[in-house]
Design a protein around this motif. Structure first.
Motif, PDB file in Angstrom:
ATOM      1  N   UNK A 141      56.667  39.465  39.935  1.00 13.60           N
ATOM      2  CA  UNK A 141      56.443  39.060  40.419  1.00 13.60           C
ATOM      3  C   UNK A 141      56.057  39.186  41.997  1.00 13.60           C
ATOM      4  N   UNK A 142      54.939  40.375  41.858  1.00 15.14           N
ATOM      5  CA  UNK A 142      54.080  40.067  42.839  1.00 15.14           C
ATOM      6  C   UNK A 142      52.958  41.466  42.760  1.00 15.14           C
ATOM      7  N   UNK A 143      51.818  41.457  43.014  1.00 16.91           N
ATOM      8  CA  UNK A 143      51.111  42.134  43.183  1.00 16.91           C
ATOM      9  C   UNK A 143      50.241  42.194  44.159  1.00 16.91           C
ATOM     10  N   UNK A 144      49.692  43.859  44.506  1.00 18.44           N
ATOM     11  CA  UNK A 144      49.348  43.591  45.568  1.00 18.44           C
ATOM     12  C   UNK A 144      47.074  43.862  45.351  1.00 18.44           C
ATOM     13  N   UNK A 145      46.020  43.115  45.220  1.00 14.61           N
ATOM     14  CA  UNK A 145      45.018  43.104  45.430  1.00 14.61           C
ATOM     15  C   UNK A 145      44.612  44.288  46.336  1.00 14.61           C
ATOM     16  N   UNK A 146      43.860  45.110  45.612  1.00 14.22           N
ATOM     17  CA  UNK A 146      43.957  46.725  46.549  1.00 14.22           C
ATOM     18  C   UNK A 146      42.063  46.707  45.890  1.00 14.22           C
ATOM     19  N   UNK A 147      41.251  46.487  46.526  1.00 13.22           N
ATOM     20  CA  UNK A 147      39.867  47.057  45.724  1.00 13.22           C
ATOM     21  C   UNK A 147      39.460  48.136  46.701  1.00 13.22           C
ATOM     22  N   UNK A 148      38.466  48.513  46.536  1.00 20.67           N
ATOM     23  CA  UNK A 148      37.515  49.012  46.866  1.00 20.67           C
ATOM     24  C   UNK A 148      37.496  49.329  48.177  1.00 20.67           C
ATOM     25  N   UNK A 149      36.843  50.105  49.133  1.00 19.42           N
ATOM     26  CA  UNK A 149      36.360  49.960  50.490  1.00 19.42           C
ATOM     27  C   UNK A 149      34.876  50.556  50.669  1.00 19.42           C
ATOM     28  N   UNK A 150      33.800  50.149  51.308  1.00 16.53           N
ATOM     29  CA  UNK A 150      32.286  49.835  51.334  1.00 16.53           C
ATOM     30  C   UNK A 150      32.091  51.379  50.822  1.00 16.53           C
ATOM     31  N   UNK A 151      33.135  52.899  51.375  1.00 20.38           N
ATOM     32  CA  UNK A 151      31.636  53.515  51.203  1.00 20.38           C
ATOM     33  C   UNK A 151      31.225  53.486  49.615  1.00 20.38           C
ATOM     34  N   UNK A 152      33.079  53.843  48.549  1.00 26.25           N
ATOM     35  CA  UNK A 152      32.628  54.209  47.455  1.00 26.25           C
ATOM     36  C   UNK A 152      31.564  52.134  46.937  1.00 26.25           C
ATOM     37  N   UNK A 153      29.935  52.607  47.764  1.00 28.57           N
ATOM     38  CA  UNK A 153      28.919  51.354  47.609  1.00 28.57           C
ATOM     39  C   UNK A 153      29.072  51.875  45.945  1.00 28.57           C
ATOM     40  N   UNK A 154      29.099  53.164  45.113  1.00 24.64           N
ATOM     41  CA  UNK A 154      29.126  52.863  42.887  1.00 24.64           C
ATOM     42  C   UNK A 154      30.328  51.297  42.430  1.00 24.64           C
ATOM     43  N   UNK A 155      31.133  51.703  43.247  1.00 22.71           N
ATOM     44  CA  UNK A 155      32.277  50.618  42.778  1.00 22.71           C
ATOM     45  C   UNK A 155      32.597  49.289  43.444  1.00 22.71           C
TER      46      UNK A 155
END
Ligand SMILES: [Zn+2]
Ligand SMILES: [Zn+2]
Length: 575
Positions: A368-382
């Motif tokens: 019933x819910x999800x959190x969008x947690x994409x990577x932060x800028x240090x992981x440029x490769x991602x």
């Protein structure tokens, strides 16, 4: 597969080795060694001699008993005695024997003096310099053994539980289609939901074992039949997995299921409880004298010794028997308890699907819910997010939520914990999020004190919510960075933040033991898929399995809470 004389000789050498480790009569051991030598030096093919019905007991050192065993090995590729010895001794004894410098005498000495039963234990003992204390061992041999063991362990093939579960499901469906089979189930480490399994143990209830075994060994996926008889078979599948099948009578099914699920320590503890009550437990049933008092179901076996049924995930002799006695077994978390997922990637960083697609996949799976947690800028490769891109994602999520009924997308980030413990994005943007998942993705090599301080310091950030994959371990591959998990947990409790059990099959981080520690410390655990595509929400089931091994109940799991109950917990950490 044609058996050479050397193959038959190898079986007898192995029998001799195992008998010697067991401390058998030296004359008996020597008889098998002599027979092995006779076979090796024999000019004729023993396989042909058996086929021709030649008099094997005319050979030097071969009596009627050994002659029968030679015929058995030629016919089946193994011998009942060898199979029995393998069952009686720890399964890794053969692997110990294969280490250069370790013969049966030394393996026996290690087994007796240090209770070494596996390559892991051997490596640990060698690392800690404990081998040199055992008569017949010195520092040089110890160093040699350490090196050989480490190499062997690296090659040692175990299979991830997810792969083994899928294979087992197919085989069980096949077994269930055999008319005489009443039930077919998984047992062993697979049923106990271990992270990896060395082989797959299956159990079937049927009247006519021989037919079931026969059909099973002819399954299309079977590459080699290692052994087969009226009630059991060992095969190797085309994918390299070993599968052991047992067939028992229906009235023994429960007793056999307990017996073959193990662990060994758990089974021993049960038998001891039985003895205290004058009962004998084995794979056929529970007996008082000659009389069978239980065995058809697992429940009946446990009840006979005064216990409630114990979930297989707990059967490791880590306190479950005491808990069962006190009627304090935990009500383990199930997949259906999970309401949402708090660590999910999208195409905005290294995920493969849009937020909308991830929402649809999560809904399909009952979340019933999800959190969008994409990577932060240090992981440029991602393709990690900088503040500007995160701002835009936040606005995008607001627009999506405005269209959703009965489902909520939470705004989050998987922010890198930098080497000095600061976070990879400024507080001003973190303050706009529903939750902040912090993660260590680099500098795994920091010494324990520094690594621990780094994470503690990150938790000091008032926006920090969940520590992702808390140890960085990879299953059977990378041990994880050196960190004082207990201090991390105590800090989390003090700060009101949480630890993740990352359900990616390669991670399963936290371990079962760490989950239990979290529970004891009163920390809630978030079972997260870390999904990079919709399909990966299915990993949640693996995370739940791991949590069950770690004694977690739904109450111990952060995302087993419905959103209204979750929100204040997230808000508390945002201070
Ligand atoms: Zn991560
Ligand atoms: Zn992630």
């Amino acid at each position: 597969m044609p058996l050479a004389n050397a193959d038959v000789a190898a079986v007898f050498e192995e029998i001799a080795d195992l008998l010697e480790i067991q401390g058998a009569n030296p004359f008996r051991v020597r008889a098998y060694r002599n027979a092995a030598r006779t076979l090796q030096e024999l000019g004729a093919s023993v396989r042909k001699m058996v086929a021709d019905g030649a008099d094997l007991d005319a050979l030097p050192g071969i009596g009627p008993d050994l002659a029968a065993k030679i015929a058995e090995v030629v016919r089946t590729g193994t011998c009942a005695l060898l199979v029995r010895l393998h069952k009686e001794l720890p399964p890794a004894i053969g692997a110990l024997l294969a280490i250069p410098g370790l013969g049966p005498k030394r393996v026996r000495a290690l087994y007796q003096a240090l209770d070494i039963r596996s390559l892991d234990q051997l490596r640990d003992a060698a690392q800690q310099g404990r081998l040199r204390g055992v008569p017949g061992f010195g520092p040089t041999l110890e160093a040699k053994i350490l090196e050989a063991t480490a190499t062997r362990l690296a090659q040692d093939r175990r299979f991830p539980i997810a792969a083994a579960l899928a294979v087992a499901d197919d085989l069980l469906a096949f077994l269930c289609r055999i008319p005489d089979v009443q039930r077919a189930v998984a047992a062993g480490s697979l049923r106990r939901l271990r992270e990896t399994v060395g082989d797959i143990d299956l159990l079937a209830a049927a009247r006519d074992g021989a037919t079931v075994i026969e059909r099973f060994t002819r399954h299309d996926d079977v590459r080699d039949v290692l052994a087969s008889g009226d009630t059991k078979a060992s095969v190797v599948l085309r994918n390299g997995m070993q599968v052991d099948l047992r067939v028992v009578a229906p009235e023994s099914f429960g007793a056999a299921w307990v017996y073959f699920t193990g662990s060994k320590a758990h089974d021993i503890a049960l038998r001891r409880l039985g003895q205290e009550r004058g009962l004998k437990l084995n794979e056929y049933g529970v007996y008082r004298g000659e009389q069978r008092v239980a065995g058809e179901t697992e429940e009946s076996v446990y009840a006979s010794i005064g216990l409630p049924w114990i979930d297989p995930a707990l059967r490791e002799d880590r306190g479950e028997i005491e808990a069962a006695r006190a009627r304090r077994l935990p009500q383990l978390v199930g997949r259906e308890d999970l309401r949402g997922d708090l660590h999910v990637h999208t195409r905005d960083s290294d995920g493969r699907a849009s937020i909308e697609d991830m929402v649809a996949a999560a809904r399909e799976r009952g979340l019933t819910y999800l959190a969008v947690t994409d990577h932060s800028r240090r992981l440029a490769i991602a393709h990690g997010l900088d503040p500007g891109r995160l701002e835009r994602q936040i606005d995008h999520i607001d627009r999506i939520n405005a269209t959703l009924r009965g489902f909520t997308v939470l705004k989050g980030i998987e922010v890198d914990i930098l080497e000095d413990g600061t976070l990879d994005l400024p507080d001003s943007i973190l303050a706009r999020l529903d939750l902040v998942v912090g993660a260590v993705h680099h500098r795994f090599d920091l010494p324990r004190a520094k690594q621990t301080d780094r994470v503690l310091r990150a938790m000091d950030n008032r926006h920090f919510t969940i520590l992702a994959h808390p140890t960085g371990r990879l299953v059977d591959d990378r041990p994880g960075y050196d960190i004082d998990l207990l201090r991390v947990m105590r800090k989390a409790r003090q700060r009101g933040c949480f630890l993740e059990l990352n359900a990616q099959p390669t991670r399963l981080d936290l371990t079962d033991v760490a989950c239990r520690m979290a529970r004891d410390e009163g920390i809630l655990v978030a079972i997260d898929s870390d999904a990079h595509s919709g399909l990966e929400f299915d990993h949640l089931a693996l995370g739940v399995n791991q949590a069950r091994r770690g004694w977690l109940t739904a109450d111990d799991v952060l995302n087993a809470r419905p959103l209204p109950a979750l929100r204040p917990l997230l808000a508390a950490t945002m201070g």
